[in-house]
Design a protein around this motif. Structure first.
Motif, mmCIF file in Angstrom:
data_model
loop_
_atom_site.group_PDB
_atom_site.id
_atom_site.type_symbol
_atom_site.label_atom_id
_atom_site.label_comp_id
_atom_site.label_asym_id
_atom_site.label_seq_id
_atom_site.Cartn_x
_atom_site.Cartn_y
_atom_site.Cartn_z
ATOM 1 N N THR A 51 -5.585 40.843 21.614
ATOM 2 C CA THR A 51 -6.373 40.257 22.678
ATOM 3 C C THR A 51 -6.601 38.785 22.379
ATOM 4 O OG1 THR A 51 -8.389 40.485 24.026
ATOM 5 C CG2 THR A 51 -8.633 40.836 21.646
ATOM 6 N N LEU A 52 -6.817 38.036 23.430
ATOM 7 C CA LEU A 52 -7.202 36.636 23.305
ATOM 8 C C LEU A 52 -7.961 36.243 24.557
ATOM 9 C CD1 LEU A 52 -5.120 34.868 25.280
ATOM 10 C CD2 LEU A 52 -3.557 35.309 23.401
ATOM 11 N N LEU A 53 -8.682 35.160 24.452
ATOM 12 C CA LEU A 53 -9.434 34.620 25.589
ATOM 13 C C LEU A 53 -8.783 33.321 26.006
ATOM 14 C CD1 LEU A 53 -13.103 35.081 24.280
ATOM 15 C CD2 LEU A 53 -11.720 36.690 25.604
ATOM 16 N N VAL A 54 -8.706 33.090 27.306
ATOM 17 C CA VAL A 54 -8.156 31.843 27.818
ATOM 18 C C VAL A 54 -8.998 31.390 29.005
ATOM 19 C CG1 VAL A 54 -6.458 33.010 29.317
ATOM 20 C CG2 VAL A 54 -6.074 30.646 28.602
ATOM 21 N N ASP A 55 -9.282 30.106 29.035
ATOM 22 C CA ASP A 55 -9.936 29.529 30.197
ATOM 23 C C ASP A 55 -8.902 29.549 31.321
ATOM 24 O OD1 ASP A 55 -10.952 27.885 32.202
ATOM 25 O OD2 ASP A 55 -11.752 26.398 30.807
ATOM 26 N N PRO A 56 -9.133 30.333 32.379
ATOM 27 C CA PRO A 56 -8.112 30.453 33.420
ATOM 28 C C PRO A 56 -7.845 29.147 34.163
ATOM 29 C CG PRO A 56 -10.145 31.482 34.133
ATOM 30 C CD PRO A 56 -10.334 31.084 32.692
ATOM 31 N N ASN A 57 -8.737 28.175 34.015
ATOM 32 C CA ASN A 57 -8.557 26.883 34.674
ATOM 33 C C ASN A 57 -7.853 25.862 33.789
ATOM 34 O OD1 ASN A 57 -10.005 27.729 37.028
ATOM 35 N ND2 ASN A 57 -11.848 27.585 35.782
ATOM 36 N N ALA A 58 -7.674 26.198 32.499
ATOM 37 C CA ALA A 58 -7.050 25.251 31.568
ATOM 38 C C ALA A 58 -5.639 24.924 32.031
ATOM 39 C CB ALA A 58 -7.033 25.827 30.158
ATOM 40 N N ALA A 59 -5.330 23.643 32.038
ATOM 41 C CA ALA A 59 -4.002 23.159 32.446
ATOM 42 C C ALA A 59 -3.615 23.714 33.812
ATOM 43 C CB ALA A 59 -2.957 23.483 31.385
ATOM 44 N N ASP A 60 -4.602 23.773 34.702
ATOM 45 C CA ASP A 60 -4.366 24.264 36.071
ATOM 46 C C ASP A 60 -3.760 25.668 36.089
ATOM 47 O OD1 ASP A 60 -5.356 21.894 37.258
ATOM 48 O OD2 ASP A 60 -3.406 20.926 36.978
ATOM 49 N N GLY A 61 -4.194 26.511 35.149
ATOM 50 C CA GLY A 61 -3.724 27.885 35.093
ATOM 51 C C GLY A 61 -2.419 28.073 34.337
ATOM 52 N N LYS A 62 -1.812 26.990 33.898
ATOM 53 C CA LYS A 62 -0.511 27.093 33.218
ATOM 54 C C LYS A 62 -0.632 27.773 31.853
ATOM 55 C CE LYS A 62 1.303 23.096 35.595
ATOM 56 N NZ LYS A 62 1.398 21.651 35.538
#
Length: 184
Positions: free
Chosen positions: A139-150
């Motif tokens: 598992t990992l967490l990602v800001d869904p808005n980071a790099a415009d979702g890229k």
């Protein structure tokens, strides 16, 4: 995309790699204009690094291009008393958050310096850690808005899928929780 060939340094003692990880954090998060936010400050990141590295099974990998550090990741298996799932915003199926210390590997951080982005370095770091692991899923967490979702799309291309969202700290972003299972 031309891939960069790396050498790797594995560490299970944070003090051997703490300064390198802190320096890379400051540079990478600074590139994204995040260092002014309290959540990303070197002090807060250092506290999280200390907390994460105090858990059984913590491992860091730093990638080098020649002798130059270009990125890092670190992981920890989730134990039976983990708080990883306590900040979930979206409901998950029964049993999804049950942990044994061998079920789920959590990627706490993956960071790559700007000159090496887009060259497969993140994937190489990820795969280097995964090559020696026996957990069932990751598992990992990602800001869904980071790099415009890229950035989220990159993780999806590695076989991760979104399992919900969480906000682990009051001043952190709301992260997409990404899961990859089974690993083998």
């Amino acid at each position: 995309m031309s891939e960069t060939t790396l050498t790797f340094r594995h560490a299970t003692n944070v003090e051997e790699v703490r300064q390198a990880i802190l320096d890379l954090h400051v540079e990478v998060r600074g590139d994204f204009g995040l260092m002014h936010l309290p959540f990303y400050s070197v002090e807060r990141f250092g506290e999280r690094l200390t907390g994460h590295s105090s858990r059984d099974g913590w491992e860091a990998v730093i990638g080098y291009d020649g002798g130059e550090p270009v990125g890092f990741c670190y992981v920890v298996p989730l134990g039976p008393t983990t708080q990883w799932w306590s900040s979930m915003i979206t409901p998950v199926p029964e049993g999804f958050t049950t942990e044994t210390g061998q079920r789920t590997l959590a990627f706490n951080e993956i960071a790559v310096r700007s000159a090496w982005r887009g060259k497969g370095v993140s994937k190489q770091l990820h795969d280097e850690v995964m090559s020696g692991r026996t957990e069932e899923r990751a598992t990992l967490l990602v800001d869904p808005n980071a790099a415009d979702g890229k950035l989220k799309a990159v993780y999806e291309s590695w076989g991760y899928s979104e399992a919900g969202s969480q906000q682990p700290f009051s001043d952190s972003p709301v992260f997409s929780v990404m899961m990859k299972e089974p690993l083998k």
